[in-house]
Design an enzyme around this catalytic site. Sequence first.
Site, PDB file in Angstrom:
ATOM      1  N   THR A 139     -33.495  -3.826 -14.769  1.00 30.52           N
ATOM      2  CA  THR A 139     -32.365  -3.772 -13.857  1.00 30.52           C
ATOM      3  C   THR A 139     -31.920  -5.136 -13.342  1.00 30.52           C
ATOM      4  OG1 THR A 139     -33.482  -1.822 -13.037  1.00 30.52           O
ATOM      5  CG2 THR A 139     -31.655  -2.669 -11.706  1.00 30.52           C
ATOM      6  N   VAL A 165     -32.596   9.799 -14.569  1.00 34.26           N
ATOM      7  CA  VAL A 165     -31.935   8.814 -13.713  1.00 34.26           C
ATOM      8  C   VAL A 165     -33.020   8.108 -12.909  1.00 34.26           C
ATOM      9  CG1 VAL A 165     -30.399   8.526 -11.730  1.00 34.26           C
ATOM     10  CG2 VAL A 165     -29.757  10.079 -13.578  1.00 34.26           C
ATOM     11  N   THR A 194     -36.364  -3.501  -8.793  1.00 30.14           N
ATOM     12  CA  THR A 194     -36.415  -3.445 -10.252  1.00 30.14           C
ATOM     13  C   THR A 194     -37.765  -2.852 -10.630  1.00 30.14           C
ATOM     14  OG1 THR A 194     -36.272  -4.789 -12.265  1.00 30.14           O
ATOM     15  CG2 THR A 194     -37.298  -5.830 -10.377  1.00 30.14           C
ATOM     16  N   GLY A 224     -38.382   3.152 -11.739  1.00 34.81           N
ATOM     17  CA  GLY A 224     -37.563   3.727 -10.675  1.00 34.81           C
ATOM     18  C   GLY A 224     -38.170   4.925  -9.976  1.00 34.81           C
TER      19      GLY A 224
HETATM   20  N1  GLY Z   1     -35.279   0.454 -12.175  1.00 33.71           N
HETATM   21  C1  GLY Z   1     -34.614   0.980 -13.257  1.00 33.71           C
HETATM   22  C2  GLY Z   1     -34.964   2.346 -13.626  1.00 33.71           C
HETATM   23  O1  GLY Z   1     -36.025   2.831 -13.302  1.00 33.71           O
HETATM   24  O2  GLY Z   1     -34.168   2.985 -14.287  1.00 33.71           O
END
Ligand code: GLY
Length: 355
Positions: A212, A241, A263, A266
């Site tokens: 990211t 997502v 970053t 996620g």
């Molecule tokens: N930080 C990016 C994701 O997990 O998609």
Amino acid sequence: MQNRRNFLSSALVGAAAFSLGVSGAEAQDKKKKKRSSGKAAGPIVISTWDFGRAANRAAWDVLKAGGRALDAVEAGVKIPEADPNNHTVGYSGFPDRDGRVTLDACIMDEKGNCGSVAALEHIMHPISVARQVMEKTPHVMLVGDGALQFALAQGFEKTNLLTPESEKAWKEWLKKAEYKPVINIENKSYDTKGATAFNPLMLPGNVYNHDTIGMVALDANGNLSGACTTSGMAFKMHGRVGDSPIIGAGLYVDNEVGAATSTGLGEEVIRVVGSFLVVELMRQGYSPEDACKEAVTRIVKKNPERAKGIQIGFLALNKKGEHGAYCLQKGFNYAVCTGDTEDKNTLIDGKTYFK
Ligand code: GLY
């Protein structure tokens, strides 16, 4: 909870208010106003990873001309979004396991306005669609086909985001189709041993790292904004997502306090609402670095074993222009830009939880 310094300063404001015959609440209000309208230390822009330097340059062009932090962060993150050599953001991002490039992005301004898109396909600049969601709809988030329909209606062009190189990497991955995606690979080179043994991102002659881009900026008027954009986890399940488009997880801005972005994996950031947590800790008086460290520590506490095998990094900027970062594993760095020259757009290694 207030820290000692804030507590003492509140107590002093209260005491002064009492002696002047002003209510504590009014005094607090005045203090707040002073804090939000005082001269800020900007402009400054910071962003994740080494590709943040090129992004910072584009953001800086806006900031140095006296532009809004919001315009700066949008212009900044559009650089990696359009970069064919960046396989973790935007165009040429690695696809999901069905071979579809799906993008996540969000943006937030100094007034608390925010917009977001998730699982958006075929659009080169998801960050600009997120901004349009913020400015042209009563909503915060549009996803999937709805986000695409909205983007097309706003005049964005449909683009094939899957480049031959990304397609080749996906086809390599399909040979084993091992659902163990690697994210946020921080090493500059790989071999087939050790922690990065499973490396679907490696193609001969290339180096794939990072993920990211999160960017936050403070403009000359003392206003903060942020942007965050990614193609997410390589070869993810279709529809997955991450944190990046989720306001509070991948990005949060509070113009009275500061801004933070993240970053890395996620799912873990979402579990602690990471960027919101960092900003709230700064509100309590934590420095940007200490706030990021506390958020990382909280992730480790939730699941120490899981934390050993993943990477997370937080990045924060406060209202005074002070910045800091903290991450789980070695290898995370961030770019800080305060001027035109190379020496004013430097890369700083994030301190790490695991030494
Ligand atoms: N930080 C990016 C994701 O997990 O998609």
